[in-house]
Design a protein around this motif. Structure first.
Motif, PDB file in Angstrom:
ATOM      1  N   CYS A   1     -36.097 -18.647   1.902  1.00 36.65           N
ATOM      2  CA  CYS A   1     -35.032 -17.691   1.609  1.00 36.65           C
ATOM      3  C   CYS A   1     -34.839 -16.819   2.855  1.00 36.65           C
ATOM      4  O   CYS A   1     -35.799 -16.309   3.418  1.00 36.65           O
ATOM      5  CB  CYS A   1     -35.417 -16.834   0.408  1.00 36.65           C
ATOM      6  SG  CYS A   1     -34.238 -15.502   0.056  1.00 36.65           S
ATOM      7  N   SER A   2     -33.603 -16.639   3.262  1.00 41.54           N
ATOM      8  CA  SER A   2     -33.333 -15.827   4.453  1.00 41.54           C
ATOM      9  C   SER A   2     -33.520 -14.338   4.199  1.00 41.54           C
ATOM     10  O   SER A   2     -33.622 -13.566   5.144  1.00 41.54           O
ATOM     11  CB  SER A   2     -31.910 -16.093   4.942  1.00 41.54           C
ATOM     12  OG  SER A   2     -30.984 -15.740   3.937  1.00 41.54           O
ATOM     13  N   ILE A   3     -33.598 -13.936   2.933  1.00 44.77           N
ATOM     14  CA  ILE A   3     -33.735 -12.526   2.599  1.00 44.77           C
ATOM     15  C   ILE A   3     -35.201 -12.131   2.419  1.00 44.77           C
ATOM     16  O   ILE A   3     -35.688 -11.198   3.040  1.00 44.77           O
ATOM     17  CB  ILE A   3     -32.933 -12.196   1.328  1.00 44.77           C
ATOM     18  CG1 ILE A   3     -31.455 -12.475   1.592  1.00 44.77           C
ATOM     19  CG2 ILE A   3     -33.144 -10.750   0.900  1.00 44.77           C
ATOM     20  CD1 ILE A   3     -30.591 -12.464   0.374  1.00 44.77           C
ATOM     21  N   CYS A   4     -35.920 -12.870   1.564  1.00 46.23           N
ATOM     22  CA  CYS A   4     -37.300 -12.478   1.246  1.00 46.23           C
ATOM     23  C   CYS A   4     -38.359 -13.368   1.889  1.00 46.23           C
ATOM     24  O   CYS A   4     -39.530 -13.034   1.884  1.00 46.23           O
ATOM     25  CB  CYS A   4     -37.508 -12.440  -0.264  1.00 46.23           C
ATOM     26  SG  CYS A   4     -37.472 -14.059  -1.061  1.00 46.23           S
ATOM     27  N   GLY A   5     -37.958 -14.515   2.429  1.00 48.37           N
ATOM     28  CA  GLY A   5     -38.906 -15.401   3.092  1.00 48.37           C
ATOM     29  C   GLY A   5     -39.674 -16.314   2.162  1.00 48.37           C
ATOM     30  O   GLY A   5     -40.588 -17.005   2.584  1.00 48.37           O
TER      31      GLY A   5
ATOM     32  N   PRO B   1     -36.205 -28.190  -2.046  1.00 46.02           N
ATOM     33  CA  PRO B   1     -34.915 -28.540  -1.444  1.00 46.02           C
ATOM     34  C   PRO B   1     -33.679 -28.086  -2.221  1.00 46.02           C
ATOM     35  O   PRO B   1     -32.719 -27.641  -1.630  1.00 46.02           O
ATOM     36  CB  PRO B   1     -34.973 -30.058  -1.348  1.00 46.02           C
ATOM     37  CG  PRO B   1     -36.412 -30.352  -1.224  1.00 46.02           C
ATOM     38  CD  PRO B   1     -37.119 -29.337  -2.064  1.00 46.02           C
ATOM     39  N   THR B   2     -33.655 -28.152  -3.534  1.00 45.49           N
ATOM     40  CA  THR B   2     -32.465 -27.754  -4.296  1.00 45.49           C
ATOM     41  C   THR B   2     -32.630 -26.404  -4.991  1.00 45.49           C
ATOM     42  O   THR B   2     -31.727 -25.968  -5.696  1.00 45.49           O
ATOM     43  CB  THR B   2     -32.129 -28.819  -5.349  1.00 45.49           C
ATOM     44  OG1 THR B   2     -33.248 -28.976  -6.219  1.00 45.49           O
ATOM     45  CG2 THR B   2     -31.796 -30.142  -4.688  1.00 45.49           C
ATOM     46  N   GLU B   3     -33.748 -25.757  -4.797  1.00 42.11           N
ATOM     47  CA  GLU B   3     -34.025 -24.486  -5.469  1.00 42.11           C
ATOM     48  C   GLU B   3     -33.279 -23.343  -4.782  1.00 42.11           C
ATOM     49  O   GLU B   3     -33.134 -23.320  -3.569  1.00 42.11           O
ATOM     50  CB  GLU B   3     -35.531 -24.222  -5.428  1.00 42.11           C
ATOM     51  CG  GLU B   3     -35.972 -23.002  -6.175  1.00 42.11           C
ATOM     52  CD  GLU B   3     -37.466 -22.803  -6.111  1.00 42.11           C
ATOM     53  OE1 GLU B   3     -37.966 -22.009  -6.905  1.00 42.11           O
ATOM     54  OE2 GLU B   3     -38.131 -23.429  -5.275  1.00 42.11           O
ATOM     55  N   LYS B   4     -32.812 -22.387  -5.584  1.00 42.13           N
ATOM     56  CA  LYS B   4     -32.152 -21.198  -5.056  1.00 42.13           C
ATOM     57  C   LYS B   4     -32.999 -19.980  -5.398  1.00 42.13           C
ATOM     58  O   LYS B   4     -33.511 -19.852  -6.500  1.00 42.13           O
ATOM     59  CB  LYS B   4     -30.757 -21.046  -5.646  1.00 42.13           C
ATOM     60  CG  LYS B   4     -29.838 -22.152  -5.214  1.00 42.13           C
ATOM     61  CD  LYS B   4     -28.438 -21.919  -5.655  1.00 42.13           C
ATOM     62  CE  LYS B   4     -27.602 -23.094  -5.184  1.00 42.13           C
ATOM     63  NZ  LYS B   4     -26.215 -22.911  -5.314  1.00 42.13           N
ATOM     64  N   CYS B   5     -33.144 -19.099  -4.432  1.00 41.03           N
ATOM     65  CA  CYS B   5     -33.954 -17.901  -4.624  1.00 41.03           C
ATOM     66  C   CYS B   5     -33.199 -16.897  -5.490  1.00 41.03           C
ATOM     67  O   CYS B   5     -31.987 -16.721  -5.356  1.00 41.03           O
ATOM     68  CB  CYS B   5     -34.292 -17.288  -3.265  1.00 41.03           C
ATOM     69  SG  CYS B   5     -35.460 -15.923  -3.394  1.00 41.03           S
ATOM     70  N   ASP B   6     -33.912 -16.217  -6.368  1.00 40.47           N
ATOM     71  CA  ASP B   6     -33.291 -15.227  -7.235  1.00 40.47           C
ATOM     72  C   ASP B   6     -33.709 -13.806  -6.851  1.00 40.47           C
ATOM     73  O   ASP B   6     -33.628 -12.895  -7.658  1.00 40.47           O
ATOM     74  CB  ASP B   6     -33.625 -15.513  -8.692  1.00 40.47           C
ATOM     75  CG  ASP B   6     -35.101 -15.399  -9.008  1.00 40.47           C
ATOM     76  OD1 ASP B   6     -35.915 -15.323  -8.069  1.00 40.47           O
ATOM     77  OD2 ASP B   6     -35.440 -15.376 -10.207  1.00 40.47           O
TER      78      ASP B   6
END
Length: 59
Positions: free
Chosen positions: A6-10, A15-20
């Motif tokens: 994640c570019s925000i929290c690291g 591969p297909t997961e999105k950070c929340d």
């Protein structure tokens, strides 16, 4: 091994997961807004204490 972060929290992601992290942050801010009220002097106070007084069960 995949190197998705994640570019925000690291956080490491699949591969297909999105950070929340952004959604969690917004939800936490909303909970704070629901629980606290700011007094005239800037002090934060629980809304329940502001509405019913401090420790109403002790009276």
């Amino acid at each position: 091994m995949y190197d998705y972060k994640c570019s925000i929290c690291g956080c490491s992601l699949d591969p297909t997961e999105k950070c929340d992290c952004q959604m969690t942050h917004e939800r936490n801010l909303q909970m704070v807004d629901d629980l606290l009220v700011e007094e005239a002097d800037g002090q934060m106070k629980l809304k329940e204490a502001a509405n019913y007084g401090t420790y109403p069960w002790l009276r």
